[in-house]
Design an enzyme around this catalytic site. Structure first.
Site, mmCIF file in Angstrom:
data_model
loop_
_atom_site.group_PDB
_atom_site.id
_atom_site.type_symbol
_atom_site.label_atom_id
_atom_site.label_comp_id
_atom_site.label_asym_id
_atom_site.label_seq_id
_atom_site.Cartn_x
_atom_site.Cartn_y
_atom_site.Cartn_z
ATOM 1 N N GLN A 86 -2.131 -12.446 -3.171
ATOM 2 C CA GLN A 86 -3.035 -11.551 -2.456
ATOM 3 C C GLN A 86 -2.400 -11.049 -1.169
ATOM 4 O O GLN A 86 -2.963 -10.173 -0.507
ATOM 5 C CB GLN A 86 -4.331 -12.297 -2.121
ATOM 6 C CG GLN A 86 -5.105 -12.782 -3.325
ATOM 7 C CD GLN A 86 -6.241 -13.705 -2.935
ATOM 8 O OE1 GLN A 86 -6.233 -14.871 -3.282
ATOM 9 N NE2 GLN A 86 -7.228 -13.192 -2.212
ATOM 10 N N ASP A 89 2.554 -9.011 2.640
ATOM 11 C CA ASP A 89 3.698 -9.079 3.548
ATOM 12 C C ASP A 89 5.053 -9.061 2.856
ATOM 13 O O ASP A 89 6.087 -8.925 3.510
ATOM 14 C CB ASP A 89 3.598 -10.328 4.429
ATOM 15 C CG ASP A 89 3.264 -11.571 3.631
ATOM 16 O OD1 ASP A 89 3.937 -11.839 2.624
ATOM 17 O OD2 ASP A 89 2.307 -12.278 4.019
ATOM 18 N N HIS A 106 -2.829 -6.993 -4.069
ATOM 19 C CA HIS A 106 -3.464 -6.252 -2.973
ATOM 20 C C HIS A 106 -2.492 -5.273 -2.319
ATOM 21 O O HIS A 106 -2.806 -4.691 -1.286
ATOM 22 C CB HIS A 106 -4.048 -7.213 -1.939
ATOM 23 C CG HIS A 106 -5.260 -7.941 -2.434
ATOM 24 N ND1 HIS A 106 -5.810 -9.029 -1.784
ATOM 25 C CD2 HIS A 106 -6.037 -7.742 -3.533
ATOM 26 C CE1 HIS A 106 -6.864 -9.461 -2.460
ATOM 27 N NE2 HIS A 106 -7.018 -8.691 -3.518
ATOM 28 N N CYS A 114 1.365 8.845 -1.559
ATOM 29 C CA CYS A 114 0.486 9.952 -1.181
ATOM 30 C C CYS A 114 -0.924 9.647 -1.671
ATOM 31 O O CYS A 114 -1.121 8.949 -2.667
ATOM 32 C CB CYS A 114 1.004 11.292 -1.714
ATOM 33 S SG CYS A 114 0.998 11.468 -3.498
ATOM 34 N N CYS A 162 4.459 16.660 -2.385
ATOM 35 C CA CYS A 162 3.267 17.518 -2.462
ATOM 36 C C CYS A 162 2.719 17.905 -1.097
ATOM 37 O O CYS A 162 1.843 18.774 -1.010
ATOM 38 C CB CYS A 162 2.173 16.812 -3.266
ATOM 39 S SG CYS A 162 1.566 15.286 -2.488
#
Length: 501
Positions: A86, A89, A106, A114, A162
């Site tokens: 989870q 880092d 996570h 983006c 984009c």
């Protein structure tokens, strides 16, 4: 499965409570308020500065001994293990865990992509749960720029493809897990078939980790949880083995124990049960290792200093649980179902004697104070055995461990075998409520009848470790030398409740 507790030992705050506040103008926010797409869309520049502040803290942290131990564990286990974290880092990868076996559910704070929820973005409208889109989606991931010396100088980057704003590659509270970025399907498929789920340093408050536990338990896996705080009254503690310790201190010992255990032959050489003189036994020092990997239990590290091991296997208040698939009737003949004795190992029979006389002799010599029970005689047994309630009357129980023994599924019944092994059997020590030795003598007679001693089970007196840390002598019924261990399934954590049904 690792959580914030592992990173905390590297100096990374949990960003909750006092260290989690972030001030915007005159208002203080907590992570639950900030870590949402809605808040990012409301004030993207301010949220970018907050994440860069957090990234600045994380990038100064280094892997700790817990991270290193998990790298070694992956090397010890054939085929490695899937590491689900989870933590955002990246310290597991920095420590050397194989990237193809690390699932960062996570996200990563040092990566950005983006914002696919903005029209015109590279991934706008793309199904992020479709595995066919993995390559396309991951091609949009870029490294997060180093934090500016002055947070006011932070600039929200734009996608070079984009032109849409970038966002941290982190799962927010108002978002769903997906396969493309967070490998949700991969994790659930793995946990559904795993043998052991090892939970380290997490409170299991988020969705996917909780689903992992449920899936593992449903599949019959052994679940082990390591954390400095153990609260057995918490419903999330149910059905797990618990190791109360910091990961950086205990994980290296766990790995060392697994390494030593994997060097054992399987089955392990049988041992003469404690309390049985050599004149009454004949030991054959042989065992088979051909093509058989040694099953292991990570949750039986011998307690040293501050670590404590406890058990909660049901939602009740009891600390130890066990059950059997069917009941048995006292006094039935030995020809009705138990496998023959193990001709490759220990061949002996205990010398039968009057139960009351044996109990009195044991007590007089400072011997057995009660019974170590691990099957239907446990007070928390849920098999419906007719004799359990009457047998435990007048006795009190405490969770206990018998070292130097393994537990097998011997036909339909538990086959405890004393072995020269690091494995242990988990059960309950039953002792007279008021210390009345007369009750103990009567209970021994009753137990002999229930266990059909000596026709089915042998009996000895052996030391057991209690949950309170004491070493106490107890009567133990066992099938050492009788169980066909090559054909019987070993229960890895030594708890009858844990066997696959």
């Amino acid at each position: 499965l690792t959580g914030a507790g592992v990173s905390a030992e590297s100096g990374i705050p949990t960003f909750r409570g006092a260290d989690g506040f972030w001030t915007v103008g005159s208002k203080n926010y907590q992570p639950e308020e900030l870590a949402t797409w809605e808040k990012f869309n409301e004030m993207p520049e301010e949220l970018w500065r907050w994440y860069q502040y957090r990234w600045g803290i994380c990038r100064r942290a280094k892997p700790n001994p817990g991270h290193a131990a998990l790298v070694e564990l992956d090397k010890v286990l054939p085929g490695g293990c899937l590491l689900v974290t989870q933590n955002i880092d990246g310290l597991h990868l920095q420590a050397g865990s194989p990237p193809d076996r690390v699932c960062e559910i996570h996200g990563r704070i040092d990566e950005m992509r983006c914002d696919e929820r903005i029209e015109g973005a590279c991934l706008y409208g793309v199904d992020l749960d479709n595995e066919e889109n993995v390559s396309k989606a991951r091609a949009t991931i870029a490294k997060t720029p180093e934090p500016a010396e002055n947070e006011k100088d932070e600039i929200l980057p734009l996608c070079s493809r984009c032109g849409i704003r970038q966002r941290p590659k982190i799962l927010w509270f108002d978002e769903c897990y997906n396969e493309v970025f967070y490998r949700q399907k991969t994790v659930l498929q793995a946990v559904e078939t795993c043998d052991v789920l090892f939970i380290i340093g997490t409170q299991l408050t988020t969705g996917l980790p909780s689903r992992m536990v449920q899936a593992a338990m449903k599949g019959g896996a052994i679940v082990v949880r390591m954390d400095p705080e153990v609260d057995l009254s918490n419903p999330r503690s149910a059905g797990m083995l618990h190791i109360q310790a910091k990961s950086g201190e205990a994980l290296p010992r766990v790995v060392a124990d697994v390494q030593a255990l994997r060097k054992e032959p399987f089955p392990a050489p049988l041992a003469v049960p404690p309390g049985l003189s050599s004149a009454r036994s004949s030991v054959k020092a042989s065992s088979s290792t051909a093509g058989r990997a040694r099953a292991h239990e990570t949750g039986t590290v011998t307690p040293a200093s501050t670590s404590r091991i406890t058990r909660r296997a049901s939602s009740s208040s009891t600390a130890v649980s066990a059950s059997v698939a069917s009941t048995r009737s006292p006094g039935r003949s030995a020809s009705r179902g138990l496998p023959p004795r193990d001709g490759r190992g220990l061949a002996f029979r205990g010398v039968p004697s009057a139960s009351a006389t044996a109990a009195a002799a044991a007590l007089a010599s400072g011997g057995a104070v009660g019974f170590f029970v691990y099957g239907t005689l446990r007070p928390d047994d849920d098999s419906g055995a007719s004799w359990t309630k009457s047998f435990i009357e007048g006795l009190e129980g405490e969770a206990a461990i018998l070292d130097g023994a393994s537990l097998y599924v011997d036909g339909l019944y538990p086959g405890l075998n004393f072995e020269r092994t690091r494995c242990s059997v988990r059960g309950v020590l039953l002792t007279p409520t008021n210390g009345d030795t007369k009750i103990l003598q009567a209970k021994l007679t009753e137990a002999d009848r229930i266990e059909n001693y000596p026709e089915w089970y042998d009996r000895t007196v052996a030391p057991v470790r209690t949950a309170s840390g004491e070493i106490r002598q107890a009567f133990v019924y066992h099938r050492t030398g009788r169980t066909d261990r090559e054909k019987s399934a070993l229960i890895p954590d030594g708890d009858w409740m844990s066997r696959r049904r």
